[in-house]
Motif scaffolding. Structure first.
Motif, PDB file in Angstrom:
ATOM      1  N   LYS A 198     -13.707 -18.121  -5.338  1.00  0.00           N
ATOM      2  CA  LYS A 198     -12.800 -18.354  -5.437  1.00  0.00           C
ATOM      3  C   LYS A 198     -11.753 -18.409  -4.711  1.00  0.00           C
ATOM      4  CE  LYS A 198     -11.942 -20.857  -9.764  1.00  0.00           C
ATOM      5  NZ  LYS A 198     -11.504 -21.155 -11.129  1.00  0.00           N
ATOM      6  N   GLN A 199     -12.254 -16.910  -4.114  1.00  0.00           N
ATOM      7  CA  GLN A 199     -11.744 -16.193  -3.493  1.00  0.00           C
ATOM      8  C   GLN A 199     -11.832 -16.336  -1.929  1.00  0.00           C
ATOM      9  OE1 GLN A 199      -8.917 -14.193  -5.357  1.00  0.00           O
ATOM     10  NE2 GLN A 199      -9.641 -12.467  -4.487  1.00  0.00           N
ATOM     11  N   ARG A 200     -13.430 -16.571  -1.112  1.00  0.00           N
ATOM     12  CA  ARG A 200     -12.831 -16.678  -0.022  1.00  0.00           C
ATOM     13  C   ARG A 200     -12.469 -18.079   0.543  1.00  0.00           C
ATOM     14  NH1 ARG A 200     -19.421 -19.032  -1.452  1.00  0.00           N
ATOM     15  NH2 ARG A 200     -19.425 -17.240  -1.501  1.00  0.00           N
ATOM     16  N   ILE A 201     -11.838 -19.159   0.671  1.00  0.00           N
ATOM     17  CA  ILE A 201     -11.280 -20.179   0.556  1.00  0.00           C
ATOM     18  C   ILE A 201     -10.100 -19.515   1.300  1.00  0.00           C
ATOM     19  CG2 ILE A 201     -12.270 -22.004  -0.773  1.00  0.00           C
ATOM     20  CD1 ILE A 201      -9.641 -22.250  -2.125  1.00  0.00           C
ATOM     21  N   LEU A 202      -9.756 -17.669   0.547  1.00  0.00           N
ATOM     22  CA  LEU A 202      -7.929 -16.806   1.072  1.00  0.00           C
ATOM     23  C   LEU A 202      -8.302 -16.740   2.567  1.00  0.00           C
ATOM     24  CD1 LEU A 202      -7.229 -16.121  -1.918  1.00  0.00           C
ATOM     25  CD2 LEU A 202      -6.582 -17.755  -1.225  1.00  0.00           C
ATOM     26  N   LEU A 203      -9.687 -16.807   2.986  1.00  0.00           N
ATOM     27  CA  LEU A 203     -10.115 -15.918   4.183  1.00  0.00           C
ATOM     28  C   LEU A 203     -10.262 -17.112   5.346  1.00  0.00           C
ATOM     29  CD1 LEU A 203     -13.237 -13.105   3.378  1.00  0.00           C
ATOM     30  CD2 LEU A 203     -10.348 -12.659   3.819  1.00  0.00           C
ATOM     31  N   ASP A 204      -9.607 -17.612   6.101  1.00  0.00           N
ATOM     32  CA  ASP A 204      -9.560 -18.051   7.061  1.00  0.00           C
ATOM     33  C   ASP A 204      -9.995 -17.349   7.886  1.00  0.00           C
ATOM     34  OD1 ASP A 204      -7.296 -16.971   7.933  1.00  0.00           O
ATOM     35  OD2 ASP A 204      -6.309 -18.337   7.492  1.00  0.00           O
ATOM     36  N   TRP A 205     -10.708 -18.533   9.514  1.00  0.00           N
ATOM     37  CA  TRP A 205     -11.227 -17.815  10.193  1.00  0.00           C
ATOM     38  C   TRP A 205     -10.416 -16.210  11.290  1.00  0.00           C
ATOM     39  CZ3 TRP A 205     -15.115 -15.169  12.307  1.00  0.00           C
ATOM     40  CH2 TRP A 205     -14.815 -15.484  13.921  1.00  0.00           C
ATOM     41  N   PRO A 206      -8.870 -16.731  11.151  1.00  0.00           N
ATOM     42  CA  PRO A 206      -8.006 -15.667  12.070  1.00  0.00           C
ATOM     43  C   PRO A 206      -7.961 -14.321  10.854  1.00  0.00           C
ATOM     44  CG  PRO A 206      -7.245 -18.006  12.388  1.00  0.00           C
ATOM     45  CD  PRO A 206      -8.503 -18.096  11.339  1.00  0.00           C
ATOM     46  N   LYS A 207      -8.100 -14.948   9.614  1.00  0.00           N
ATOM     47  CA  LYS A 207      -8.138 -13.486   8.649  1.00  0.00           C
ATOM     48  C   LYS A 207      -9.656 -12.726   8.739  1.00  0.00           C
ATOM     49  CE  LYS A 207      -4.515 -12.616   6.603  1.00  0.00           C
ATOM     50  NZ  LYS A 207      -3.863 -11.659   7.117  1.00  0.00           N
ATOM     51  N   ARG A 208     -10.645 -13.579   9.196  1.00  0.00           N
ATOM     52  CA  ARG A 208     -11.883 -13.258   8.894  1.00  0.00           C
ATOM     53  C   ARG A 208     -12.212 -12.615  10.257  1.00  0.00           C
ATOM     54  NH1 ARG A 208     -16.342 -15.610   5.389  1.00  0.00           N
ATOM     55  NH2 ARG A 208     -14.976 -17.117   4.499  1.00  0.00           N
ATOM     56  N   PHE A 209     -11.391 -12.540  11.614  1.00  0.00           N
ATOM     57  CA  PHE A 209     -11.560 -12.736  12.591  1.00  0.00           C
ATOM     58  C   PHE A 209     -10.876 -10.956  12.370  1.00  0.00           C
ATOM     59  CE2 PHE A 209      -9.972 -11.396  17.139  1.00  0.00           C
ATOM     60  CZ  PHE A 209     -11.462 -11.733  18.187  1.00  0.00           C
ATOM     61  N   GLN A 210      -9.849 -11.110  11.911  1.00  0.00           N
ATOM     62  CA  GLN A 210      -9.336  -9.297  11.924  1.00  0.00           C
ATOM     63  C   GLN A 210      -9.524  -8.362  11.162  1.00  0.00           C
ATOM     64  OE1 GLN A 210      -5.235  -9.777   9.767  1.00  0.00           O
ATOM     65  NE2 GLN A 210      -5.660  -8.270   9.280  1.00  0.00           N
ATOM     66  N   ILE A 211     -10.897  -9.156   9.812  1.00  0.00           N
ATOM     67  CA  ILE A 211     -11.351  -8.198   9.535  1.00  0.00           C
ATOM     68  C   ILE A 211     -12.695  -7.274  10.342  1.00  0.00           C
ATOM     69  CG2 ILE A 211     -12.934  -7.575   7.752  1.00  0.00           C
ATOM     70  CD1 ILE A 211     -11.037  -9.586   5.356  1.00  0.00           C
ATOM     71  N   ILE A 212     -12.536  -8.424  10.920  1.00  0.00           N
ATOM     72  CA  ILE A 212     -14.098  -7.855  11.580  1.00  0.00           C
ATOM     73  C   ILE A 212     -14.057  -7.061  12.685  1.00  0.00           C
ATOM     74  CG2 ILE A 212     -15.674  -8.837  12.916  1.00  0.00           C
ATOM     75  CD1 ILE A 212     -15.750 -11.980  11.561  1.00  0.00           C
ATOM     76  N   ASN A 213     -12.738  -7.396  13.177  1.00  0.00           N
ATOM     77  CA  ASN A 213     -12.427  -6.919  14.454  1.00  0.00           C
ATOM     78  C   ASN A 213     -12.348  -4.928  13.901  1.00  0.00           C
ATOM     79  OD1 ASN A 213     -11.689  -5.945  17.431  1.00  0.00           O
ATOM     80  ND2 ASN A 213      -9.404  -7.306  16.641  1.00  0.00           N
ATOM     81  N   GLY A 214     -11.080  -5.227  12.638  1.00  0.00           N
ATOM     82  CA  GLY A 214     -10.491  -4.093  12.571  1.00  0.00           C
ATOM     83  C   GLY A 214     -12.082  -3.020  11.644  1.00  0.00           C
ATOM     84  N   ILE A 215     -13.117  -3.828  11.435  1.00  0.00           N
ATOM     85  CA  ILE A 215     -14.147  -3.195  10.787  1.00  0.00           C
ATOM     86  C   ILE A 215     -14.806  -2.245  12.253  1.00  0.00           C
ATOM     87  CG2 ILE A 215     -16.245  -2.821  10.113  1.00  0.00           C
ATOM     88  CD1 ILE A 215     -15.807  -5.402   7.993  1.00  0.00           C
ATOM     89  N   LEU A 265     -14.495  -5.867   0.081  1.00  0.00           N
ATOM     90  CA  LEU A 265     -14.603  -7.124   0.582  1.00  0.00           C
ATOM     91  C   LEU A 265     -15.462  -7.979   0.121  1.00  0.00           C
ATOM     92  CD1 LEU A 265     -14.362  -8.926   3.778  1.00  0.00           C
ATOM     93  CD2 LEU A 265     -16.038  -7.539   4.467  1.00  0.00           C
ATOM     94  N   ASP A 266     -16.367  -7.651  -0.462  1.00  0.00           N
ATOM     95  CA  ASP A 266     -17.320  -7.948  -1.486  1.00  0.00           C
ATOM     96  C   ASP A 266     -16.839  -8.768  -2.170  1.00  0.00           C
ATOM     97  OD1 ASP A 266     -16.719  -5.972  -2.708  1.00  0.00           O
ATOM     98  OD2 ASP A 266     -19.028  -6.177  -3.862  1.00  0.00           O
ATOM     99  N   SER A 267     -15.421  -8.712  -2.810  1.00  0.00           N
ATOM    100  CA  SER A 267     -14.895  -9.487  -3.705  1.00  0.00           C
ATOM    101  C   SER A 267     -14.357 -10.793  -3.581  1.00  0.00           C
ATOM    102  CB  SER A 267     -13.631  -8.312  -4.750  1.00  0.00           C
ATOM    103  OG  SER A 267     -12.078  -8.172  -3.666  1.00  0.00           O
ATOM    104  N   PHE A 268     -14.233 -10.706  -2.400  1.00  0.00           N
ATOM    105  CA  PHE A 268     -13.490 -11.804  -1.321  1.00  0.00           C
ATOM    106  C   PHE A 268     -15.161 -13.197  -1.223  1.00  0.00           C
ATOM    107  CE2 PHE A 268     -10.077 -10.291  -1.315  1.00  0.00           C
ATOM    108  CZ  PHE A 268      -8.469 -10.845  -1.392  1.00  0.00           C
TER     109      PHE A 268
END
Length: 305
Positions: free
Chosen positions: A135-152, A127-130
């Motif tokens: 450049k990479q962080r723009i690939l993580l929109d809010w739905p994707k971030r929410f999915q990651i938070i929920n999974g953790i 996750l830190d590589s994003f």
């Protein structure tokens, strides 16, 4: 010097004791064992081109087995601060755990002077590589971030409550959250994890291990750790404050998965500005009823527009 071993100044007795410990270590591990040559071939002799990253344990390499399966290989560095105890702890711990938000252990390799852990390959790295790359962080929109938070959160809930052993990770951070092809998060690196009995809720240690910045104050200062220590680390990933304000993971999962999210309370003053008091029962509390020092800073509290 013993030919072919690369060992200098070792006696025959030393080698026999190392080999004996090596074999006993294998017997303790109920996981598939790989031979070193197989992994060496799979990683192109641990070439730099196959290197995925470097941690306190050692380097991690990508490999491809003869059957075409992609793997990630963590190789214990001979200069690593983490030794055989952490290696065995990681393998024994994660071999007993199965959850879609935990990295899957495929096996290990134990040979003289070599300790390898073999995992499923995670193509999107950590996750830190994003989040720490512009450049990479723009690939993580809010739905994707929410999915990651929920999974953790679900992975931690499993560790704290639903697995056969209650596990406290103790080193939860962005670099230990791996992402697969679908960007599903998987918690990894259990070298510092501790297992608790059903009736245990906290423990104390004089050997504080982990990563400062992700480490809860009560653990970093007093060596007290519990499931709430992991909750603090989780909170750092999604921005959070003091122990009393942390929910347990069941509450966090309920909030994250609910369509009717309850109204959240107003944020309190940052925990960094609170004075910490440890009571006789070991329960830390925080007080902010203090006169500001002469060199104090003013704090602006944002409000809705």
């Amino acid at each position: 010097m013993i030919q072919g071993s690369g060992i200098q100044g070792s006696t025959q007795q030393d080698l026999e004791e190392q080999e004996d410990n090596n074999e006993r270590g294998k017997g303790d591990l109920e996981v598939p064992l790989f031979d070193f040559q197989t992994i060496s071939i799979a990683t192109n002799n641990f070439s730099l081109q196959n290197k995925l990253g470097q941690g306190g344990f050692g380097a991690v390499y990508k490999g491809i087995l003869e059957n075409g399966q992609e793997i990630a290989v963590k190789r214990l560095s001979k200069k690593s601060g983490q030794g055989i105890d952490e290696f065995k702890n990681e393998v024994l711990c994660i071999s007993k755990l199965q959850h879609r938000n935990l990295v899957k252990l495929l096996g290990c390799c134990i040979e003289p002077h070599e300790r390898l852990v073999i995992y499923e390959f995670m193509p999107n790295k950590s996750l830190d590589s994003f989040i720490f790359d512009e450049k990479q962080r723009i690939l993580l929109d809010w739905p994707k971030r929410f999915q990651i938070i929920n999974g953790i959160a679900r992975g931690l809930l499993y560790l704290h409550q639903d697995s056969r052993l209650r596990i406290i990770h103790r080193d939860l951070k962005a670099s230990n959250i791996l992402l697969n092809y679908e960007m599903t998060p998987k918690i990894s690196d259990f070298g510092l994890a501790r297992s608790f009995g059903e009736d245990e809720i906290e423990a104390n240690t004089t050997r504080v291990v982990g990563t400062y910045g992700y480490m809860s104050p009560e653990y970093a200062i007093d060596g007290l750790f519990s499931i709430k220590s992991d909750v603090f680390s989780f909170g750092v990933l999604v921005l959070e404050q003091c122990p009393k304000d942390r929910p347990d993971m069941a509450t966090a999962v309920l909030i994250l998965s609910s369509d009717n999210i309850p109204s959240l309370p107003q944020p309190k003053e940052p925990g960094y500005f609170a004075t910490r008091i440890v009571h006789h029962n070991g329960d830390p509390s925080f007080s902010t009823n203090l006169s500001p020092p002469s060199n104090s800073l003013s704090i602006t509290f944002p409000g809705p527009r």
